[in-house]
Motif scaffolding. Structure first.
Motif, PDB file in Angstrom:
ATOM      1  N   UNK A 480     -18.226 -30.922  22.248  1.00 63.11           N
ATOM      2  CA  UNK A 480     -19.262 -30.613  21.525  1.00 63.11           C
ATOM      3  C   UNK A 480     -20.295 -29.696  22.439  1.00 63.11           C
ATOM      4  N   UNK A 481     -20.555 -30.483  23.689  1.00 64.74           N
ATOM      5  CA  UNK A 481     -21.553 -29.950  24.462  1.00 64.74           C
ATOM      6  C   UNK A 481     -21.139 -28.680  25.052  1.00 64.74           C
ATOM      7  N   UNK A 482     -19.793 -28.414  25.287  1.00 66.41           N
ATOM      8  CA  UNK A 482     -19.205 -27.113  25.779  1.00 66.41           C
ATOM      9  C   UNK A 482     -19.739 -26.125  24.818  1.00 66.41           C
ATOM     10  N   UNK A 483     -19.539 -26.198  23.500  1.00 71.59           N
ATOM     11  CA  UNK A 483     -19.682 -25.085  22.609  1.00 71.59           C
ATOM     12  C   UNK A 483     -20.905 -24.785  21.755  1.00 71.59           C
ATOM     13  N   UNK A 485     -25.184 -26.260  20.700  1.00 72.77           N
ATOM     14  CA  UNK A 485     -26.734 -26.937  21.286  1.00 72.77           C
ATOM     15  C   UNK A 485     -27.021 -27.992  20.237  1.00 72.77           C
ATOM     16  N   UNK A 486     -27.218 -29.079  20.669  1.00 68.17           N
ATOM     17  CA  UNK A 486     -27.485 -30.275  19.577  1.00 68.17           C
ATOM     18  C   UNK A 486     -28.003 -31.192  20.441  1.00 68.17           C
ATOM     19  N   UNK A 496     -22.813 -29.536   7.037  1.00 69.34           N
ATOM     20  CA  UNK A 496     -23.912 -29.379   6.317  1.00 69.34           C
ATOM     21  C   UNK A 496     -25.197 -29.081   7.143  1.00 69.34           C
ATOM     22  N   UNK A 497     -25.124 -28.684   8.532  1.00 68.97           N
ATOM     23  CA  UNK A 497     -26.054 -28.535   9.374  1.00 68.97           C
ATOM     24  C   UNK A 497     -25.871 -27.086  10.366  1.00 68.97           C
ATOM     25  N   UNK A 498     -26.664 -26.412  10.498  1.00 65.56           N
ATOM     26  CA  UNK A 498     -26.328 -25.331  11.369  1.00 65.56           C
ATOM     27  C   UNK A 498     -26.778 -25.728  12.775  1.00 65.56           C
ATOM     28  N   UNK A 499     -25.922 -25.121  13.628  1.00 67.35           N
ATOM     29  CA  UNK A 499     -26.324 -25.472  15.095  1.00 67.35           C
ATOM     30  C   UNK A 499     -26.058 -23.953  16.063  1.00 67.35           C
ATOM     31  N   UNK A 500     -26.784 -23.743  16.868  1.00 67.50           N
ATOM     32  CA  UNK A 500     -26.427 -22.473  17.862  1.00 67.50           C
ATOM     33  C   UNK A 500     -25.480 -22.953  18.638  1.00 67.50           C
ATOM     34  N   UNK A 501     -24.605 -21.432  19.300  1.00 64.85           N
ATOM     35  CA  UNK A 501     -23.531 -21.831  19.988  1.00 64.85           C
ATOM     36  C   UNK A 501     -23.831 -21.608  21.488  1.00 64.85           C
ATOM     37  N   UNK A 502     -23.280 -22.052  22.516  1.00 63.79           N
ATOM     38  CA  UNK A 502     -23.328 -21.976  23.837  1.00 63.79           C
ATOM     39  C   UNK A 502     -22.620 -20.620  24.219  1.00 63.79           C
ATOM     40  N   UNK A 503     -22.883 -19.850  25.321  1.00 62.91           N
ATOM     41  CA  UNK A 503     -22.051 -19.129  25.850  1.00 62.91           C
ATOM     42  C   UNK A 503     -20.487 -19.225  25.838  1.00 62.91           C
ATOM     43  N   UNK A 521     -21.544 -23.451  11.612  1.00 63.54           N
ATOM     44  CA  UNK A 521     -21.682 -24.614  10.693  1.00 63.54           C
ATOM     45  C   UNK A 521     -20.494 -25.656  10.896  1.00 63.54           C
ATOM     46  N   UNK A 522     -20.586 -26.248  11.931  1.00 64.62           N
ATOM     47  CA  UNK A 522     -19.448 -26.887  12.507  1.00 64.62           C
ATOM     48  C   UNK A 522     -19.121 -28.225  11.761  1.00 64.62           C
ATOM     49  N   UNK A 523     -17.904 -28.612  11.925  1.00 63.53           N
ATOM     50  CA  UNK A 523     -17.582 -30.077  11.470  1.00 63.53           C
ATOM     51  C   UNK A 523     -17.095 -30.679  13.078  1.00 63.53           C
ATOM     52  N   UNK A 524     -17.821 -31.591  13.493  1.00 63.43           N
ATOM     53  CA  UNK A 524     -17.586 -32.421  14.563  1.00 63.43           C
ATOM     54  C   UNK A 524     -16.474 -33.409  14.238  1.00 63.43           C
ATOM     55  N   UNK A 525     -15.178 -33.437  15.023  1.00 64.96           N
ATOM     56  CA  UNK A 525     -14.096 -34.171  14.544  1.00 64.96           C
ATOM     57  C   UNK A 525     -13.954 -35.143  15.643  1.00 64.96           C
TER      58      UNK A 525
END
Length: 590
Positions: A480-483, A485-486, A496-503, A521-525
């Motif tokens: 998650x932290x690689x990809x 910003x949370x 259900x929640x939008x997140x910004x992406x890293x480089x 609009x990720x699904x964290x697995x």
């Protein structure tokens, strides 16, 4: 205690709670193959009972959601049968004469082509007219008693927004340890469309605001229709389109929406009163660009929701937010909500729309019985139906006889190789189906998230999505932290929640990000949620270094997500996808 929850309106569903634990839930559309199914969920009831190996005689109580549903909607099955043209006709021939000419047109006469009286299983002698909610409720109770072979004293009915609220509150992992500020918001149900309540561990909700003026969902609905899209279905298309414009170019459209509904403490009021949202906006938005209208309604939605929740935080001092109801599916607004100062956490359950109020009704019944402490939070979004491997194998065998399919034992590295080489793969896991409108890996189409070309491939082969619409990434929890910003570690397992992406996210997840603003609009697995899906992504990571896959729902455009092994093979045979993971098997086309 065995509680069967039933929602027999729009997005009908059934749920089963045994001794406080949600053991099975499913939407009727998955079985009827009619999207947004309206009416009694016959097949979903049967499925959840079979899934839990429970018979009708074992049911202790039946909890139904929403008392005030009009007979006209049951007769026309409005939300599941209406086309865009029908919704326009509804405005012009039913609502306009009603609001502006003082007439009382008959809904069932205007839409008589949708009425099939031979398919109306309710006692019409109990119903006075097409708007008789009370008579319809009596007919619904009688029908439920007949179907389930029970007496009416076993049935309770629960307020629409109370069902939304308890579903969000009692499924939240923090419900047993923290005080929560619970919001519901939707197009409407039982005379309300927004509530605010406080949830304290082990106690029933304390509702501090109920509103029939929270018309955010209604405004969005009519903006959707005015742009020629299907209301209560295509709102997500406007949300995706909105990012392509800005206030610089869309100010006039934004001001049309901004001059009407306003936040007023924990409620709402109007700056400019409207007789009817559809015709009010139709007149004022005429001639404006489609993307400006999308931007305007999305921007105003974000402002209203953020202000409303900010007011609740300030008034109560509570910082952990729960949202439920159809409007809670606006991931762009949700992103801005959790980013606000004063919001420590935001939880939105899987399937927060009307499909989940069968679960909320069952939970409400348990609360009313004084047993709220027995209700267990959910641990993941997979509380749908399961199929054993014998069923999967026999279904494959039937299809192999009539199709040129190659069948072999599933080898994850081979699937990873196919995806790395640009192939698209469908995945059907025989274990619990995910609940709600978001595919979470068990009924998904997956691909390499690095390659933007795969978007066009998927659209050409099966999805036919609008060109501006993003797909979504399924990301390993450990990446998650690689990809993404949370900073507040928001629970983003349910898309259900939008997140910004890293480089690095912009590089590795390119095809799974919004094409314009590069948000996700990720699904964290998590491994403990879905070991099989996690293992597949790990195999792809071992081959490519990318700890994620592109994920979209396994269905042909306009159809519900596949439910059974037969659905999976039928959809696979009708589209251009080459490979299908079906249980422990890999099915490939010649």
């Amino acid at each position: 205690m065995i509680i069967l929850g039933i929602h027999d309106g729009h997005n009908a569903s059934a749920a089963l709670i045994v001794d406080g634990e949600l053991v099975s839930a499913a939407g009727e559309e998955r079985f009827s193959r009619e999207k947004h199914h309206y009416g009694f969920p016959y097949q979903a009831v049967k499925a959840v009972l079979n899934d839990a190996d429970i018979g009708l005689d074992d049911i202790d109580h039946v909890a139904m959601a929403t008392k005030t549903l009009p007979p006209a909607y049951f007769k026309t099955r409005r939300n599941s049968t209406f086309s865009i043209e029908d919704y326009w006709k509804e405005q012009k021939e039913y609502w306009y004469p009603k609001f502006y000419e003082g007439k009382s047109p008959l809904y069932t006469e205007i839409f008589k082509e949708h009425v099939d009286n031979t398919d109306f299983p309710y006692d019409e002698s109990l119903i006075k007219n097409e708007a008789d909610h009370e008579g319809m409720w009596a007919a619904r109770v009688k029908h439920t008693c007949e179907i389930l072979n029970i007496t009416a004293d076993k049935i309770s009915v629960h307020d629409h927004h109370t069902c939304h609220a308890y579903y969000g509150y009692l499924t939240c992992p923090e419900a047993q340890t923290k005080e929560l500020l619970v919001y519901t918001m939707d197009g409407g149900g039982d005379g309300q469309n927004g509530t605010v309540s406080i949830g304290r561990p082990g106690e029933p909700l304390e509702f501090i605001s109920r509103s029939s003026n929270c018309n955010i969902g209604r405004m969005y609905r009519y903006a959707t229709l005015l742009l020629g899209m299907r209301p209560a279905d295509h709102e997500y298309k406007l949300m995706g389109l909105a990012a392509y414009n800005s206030m610089t170019n869309a100010r006039k459209a934004y001001e049309v929406f901004a001059e009407t509904l306003q936040v007023d403490g924990l409620g709402f009021k109007y700056k400019v009163e409207v007789a009817d949202h559809f015709f009010h906006f139709k007149e004022r938005l005429e001639g404006m660009r489609f993307d400006a209208v999308a931007y305007g309604i999305q921007k105003r939605t974000e402002e209203l929701l953020c202000d409303w929740i900010k007011n609740g935080v300030e008034e109560t001092g509570l910082n952990n937010i729960v949202m439920s109801g159809g409007v809670a599916q606006n991931i762009k607004a949700n992103k801005l909500i959790w980013e606000q100062d004063g919001v420590d956490s935001l939880y939105i359950p899987p399937g927060p729309g009307d499909e989940s109020i069968s679960i909320g009704a069952a939970m409400s019944a348990i609360v009313e019985q004084g047993n709220i402490k027995s209700i267990k939070p959910i641990t993941n979004g997979y509380f749908g139906i399961s199929y054993d491997e014998d069923t999967v194998k026999s279904t494959i065998a039937d299809y192999v006889e009539s199709h040129s399919f190659k069948v072999e034992p599933l080898v994850l590295d081979k699937v990873a190789e196919y995806m790395a080489n640009g192939d698209v793969v469908a995945r059907f896991d025989s274990q619990s189906m995910e609940f709600g409108a978001r595919a979470l890996g068990n009924r998904s189409i997956i691909a390499d998230p690095r390659n933007p070309q795969v978007i066009h491939t998927i659209n050409k082969l099966v999805k036919m999505r609008d060109f501006w619409m993003p797909f979504a990434p399924s990301v390993l929890e450990e990446r998650v932290d690689d990809y993404l910003i949370n900073p507040k570690s928001i629970d983003a397992r349910y898309m259900a929640i939008g997140l910004d992406s890293t480089d690095l996210g912009k590089e590795h997840l390119s095809a799974g990000l919004h094409p314009f603003d590069r948000s996700a609009r990720p699904q964290i697995v998590r491994k403990q949620d879905n070991d099989g899906y996690h293992a597949l992504i790990k195999a792809f990571e071992a081959r490519t270094g990318v700890g994620a896959v592109l994920n979209t729902s396994f269905n042909i455009h306009g159809e519900p997500i596949v439910c059974t092994p037969t659905d999976a093979l039928d959809t696979f045979s009708r589209c251009g996808i080459k490979h299908l993971i079906l249980g422990d098997w890999l099915v490939s086309k010649a």
